[in-house]
Every structure is written in C-alpha cells, then in structure tokens.
Scaffold this active site. Structure first.
Site, PDB file in Angstrom:
ATOM      1  N   GLY A  66       0.816  -1.208   0.000  1.00  0.00           N
ATOM      2  CA  GLY A  66       0.000   0.000   0.000  1.00  0.00           C
ATOM      3  C   GLY A  66       0.846   1.253   0.000  1.00  0.00           C
ATOM      4  N   ASN A  67       0.186   2.389   0.210  1.00  0.00           N
ATOM      5  CA  ASN A  67       0.912   3.663   0.260  1.00  0.00           C
ATOM      6  C   ASN A  67       0.262   4.573   1.299  1.00  0.00           C
ATOM      7  OD1 ASN A  67      -1.102   5.542  -1.111  1.00  0.00           O
ATOM      8  ND2 ASN A  67      -0.879   3.934  -2.655  1.00  0.00           N
ATOM      9  N   ARG A  68       0.843   5.743   1.496  1.00  0.00           N
ATOM     10  CA  ARG A  68       0.463   6.611   2.612  1.00  0.00           C
ATOM     11  C   ARG A  68      -0.642   7.604   2.294  1.00  0.00           C
ATOM     12  NH1 ARG A  68       4.063   5.893   6.607  1.00  0.00           N
ATOM     13  NH2 ARG A  68       6.154   5.178   6.064  1.00  0.00           N
TER      14      ARG A  68
END
Ligand code: CTP
Ligand code: CA
Length: 228
Positions: free
Chosen positions: A33-35
């Site tokens: 995933g990412n932020r």
C-alpha cells in the site's frame, strides 16, 4: 460553514474524482500500500458539491465520512479503480485523479495466508498496473468516446519538481497536473497542502500552503474555465 458562499459555477457538471491509495493484495491478510489518506480527494469532492456539481467519488481505502450528496464507489486495488473510473467517466465532464495508484502489484495473490517457514522467504514478484490517467488521455487523443472533456492528474515529486512535473504532464496527456513537493511530512495525512498546477497550454499556477479545500477550489476554477 467553511463551504458556504461558493459560486454555483459547476452546477449541472458531472465530475469524477479518485481518492485515497490502492492496496495490492499479497494474500488474504497482507497487501502493498501507500500513505495516501484521501484528504485531498475528499476536499475536491466537498468543494465541487458546494459549487453545484454532481460528484462520483472513487475511493480507495480511506477512513473518511462520505461527502453528503456524492456517489461513493469503494475500491481496493488499482485494477478495481480502473474499472470504476472507466465506468464513471461515461457521461462525465471532467475527471480528477487525486488517488495514489500503485504502479505495481504482486504477480500472484495467494489464496491462503502465506506461512512463515524455516526456509528463506520467497521474493515478491511484481507486475505493472495499468496507468488509468494515461489511458484516459490516450482515449481522448484517439477520439475514443466516451472520454471526459477535462482530465486532471496529481503528482507527488521530489528533486526537480517542476521539470519532473512538466515531463509527466506531457506523458499523461492531461490538461492540468497538480504537483506537490513530498518528503518531510509535506503532504500526506496533513490538512494543508502547497502545490503548483501545471497547465498544458498555459502558465503554471502557484498555490501557497493552505487548507486542501483552497487547493481544490483553485483546481475547480481552472476546470470550470476549461468547461465554459
Ligand atoms: N496514476 C494512474 N494510474 C497509475 C498510476 C498513476 O492513474 N497506475 C495517476 C495518479 O492518480 C496521478 C498521476 O497518475 O493522478 C500521477 O501519478 P504518479 O505516480 O505521480 O505518476 P507515474 O506515471 O506513476 O510516475 P512515477 O510514479 O514513476 O513518478
Ligand atoms: Ca506512480
């Protein structure tokens, strides 16, 4: 409230906004995933609604309340986001891709939870995800209807932010590219943001640090101008 007093200059316009960050599954419990928090995309949705637009919000993995009046489509992965965006842009006037879409996904998703073994772990093999924004730009360039009249991208850049942004705008074939400088807690999960909007056929527009709603309004000013 904070959203009152806006012009109804987007009345009758159908807008598609993607928000959040995609998750690319490794197994039933794990993902890459990412932020991205989704805050900027949701600010875009709220301000567009306040200006009279009809909004479809394609939301990936956000923990935010649905903006009142928006059609919210929840997705998890880049492939799901592509499906949802391509369907939503039929009959749309403009699309804003504010979501952080994973460039790659694991080549294989395990149906059962990957177990820890005594052996060394297997490497994770990745394959490329489709580039949704570039695909929209390509459809428009080739006249493959339906495609939205106005196409807007976001980019988070480090190093030579403007040069990278210019190259990306051209590569993606979009009208506007909102470029943020990232790093040192500069954008993710914060209520405020600073950016420069690169315009395909015009001068860049600098947006000073301020609430994400203010940045959203500048984007909608530019979109409304192009739709007029
Ligand atoms: N985007 C997209 N589909 C992808 C990757 C990105 O639609 N598979 C969109 C994002 O929503 C954003 C824009 O493209 O609006 C720019 O994303 P970014 O990650 O900055 O661009 P990339 O082309 O992926 O370049 P790189 O990550 O190598 O900088
Ligand atoms: Ca990327």
């Amino acid at each position: 409230g904070v959203l009152s007093g806006r012009p109804a200059d987007l009345a009758g316009r159908r807008l598609v906004i993607s928000a959040g960050g995609t998750r690319e599954a490794l197994d039933p419990v794990r993902f890459l995933g990412n932020r991205s928090s989704g805050l900027q995309g949701y600010a875009l949705a709220r301000t567009a609604l306040a200006r009279g637009a009809e909004v479809t919000l394609v939301a990936a993995n956000v923990a935010l309340p649905d903006p009142a009046g928006a059609t919210v489509i929840r997705v998890e992965s880049a492939l799901e986001m592509r499906e949802a965006v391509l369907e939503a842009v039929e009959n749309a006037d403009a699309v804003v891709m504010a979501a952080a879409v994973a460039d790659f996904r694991p080549a294989r998703r395990s149906d059962s939870k990957v177990k820890k073994t005594s052996a060394e772990p297997d490497p994770i093999h990745l394959v490329k995800n489709p580039d949704i924004l570039a695909e929209l730009g390509e459809r428009r360039r080739e006249g493959l209807k339906p495609y939205p009249q106005v196409i807007v991208g976001f980019a988070a850049e480090t190093d030579d932010v403007l040069a990278n942004g210019r190259a990306k705008l051209a590569r993606k074939g979009c009208d506007l590219l909102v470029v943020n400088q990232v790093g040192e807690n500069l954008a993710f999960g914060r209520p405020d943001n600073a950016a420069v909007v690169l315009v395909a056929d015009g001068d860049p527009v600098e947006i000073p640090r301020g609430p994400k709603e203010d940045l959203a309004d500048v984007v909608w000013d530019l979109v409304a101008g192009r739709l007029a």
